[in-house]
Design a protein around this motif. Structure first.
Motif, PDB file in Angstrom:
ATOM      1  N   ASP A  56      -6.278   7.485  -0.208  1.00 39.25           N
ATOM      2  CA  ASP A  56      -7.106   7.370  -1.410  1.00 39.25           C
ATOM      3  C   ASP A  56      -7.210   8.707  -2.140  1.00 39.25           C
ATOM      4  O   ASP A  56      -7.131   8.758  -3.364  1.00 39.25           O
ATOM      5  CB  ASP A  56      -8.498   6.861  -1.062  1.00 39.25           C
ATOM      6  N   THR A  69     -13.788   1.224   2.337  1.00 43.20           N
ATOM      7  CA  THR A  69     -14.978   0.550   2.851  1.00 43.20           C
ATOM      8  C   THR A  69     -14.879   0.378   4.365  1.00 43.20           C
ATOM      9  O   THR A  69     -13.785   0.323   4.926  1.00 43.20           O
ATOM     10  CB  THR A  69     -15.148  -0.833   2.211  1.00 43.20           C
ATOM     11  N   ASP A  81      -9.332  -3.925  -0.161  1.00 38.11           N
ATOM     12  CA  ASP A  81      -8.709  -2.643  -0.496  1.00 38.11           C
ATOM     13  C   ASP A  81      -9.389  -2.048  -1.725  1.00 38.11           C
ATOM     14  O   ASP A  81      -9.040  -2.351  -2.853  1.00 38.11           O
ATOM     15  CB  ASP A  81      -7.218  -2.839  -0.738  1.00 38.11           C
ATOM     16  N   GLN A  82     -10.381  -1.196  -1.483  1.00 42.79           N
ATOM     17  CA  GLN A  82     -11.153  -0.592  -2.565  1.00 42.79           C
ATOM     18  C   GLN A  82     -11.212   0.916  -2.389  1.00 42.79           C
ATOM     19  O   GLN A  82     -11.027   1.435  -1.294  1.00 42.79           O
ATOM     20  CB  GLN A  82     -12.580  -1.149  -2.558  1.00 42.79           C
TER      21      GLN A  82
END
Length: 85
Positions: free
Chosen positions: A70, A31, A26-27
């Motif tokens: 995000d 990704t 989880d970035q």
């Protein structure tokens, strides 16, 4: 990130599907590995949807949902979030 996030996919006439996102994947920005993981897990958990919609559609929906989450989190962090209705 601190605390783990959960993705929820909703479909008409179906129970919402949820998955806790693994912290290692989880970035921000999203990704491909995270989208792959969530898509694969959805296809395992809800194979009928995979057959009906196709994995490409599910992949696109997952990717879009994660990217929108995000963007919203980034906007909130920058103080740019829209006021609640």
């Amino acid at each position: 990130m601190g605390q783990s996030r959960t993705i929820e996919l909703t479909r008409p006439r179906s129970k919402p599907w949820q998955l806790e996102l693994p912290a290692a994947l989880d970035q921000v920005p999203v990704t491909a590995a995270l989208v792959d993981f969530v898509t694969a897990q959805f296809l395992v958990d809800v194979p009928a949807a995979g057959i009906k919609l196709g994995w490409e559609t599910i992949y696109a929906l997952v990717r879009t949902a994660l990217m929108e989450a995000d963007e919203a989190a980034t906007d909130r962090a920058a103080g740019l979030a829209l006021p609640a209705e």
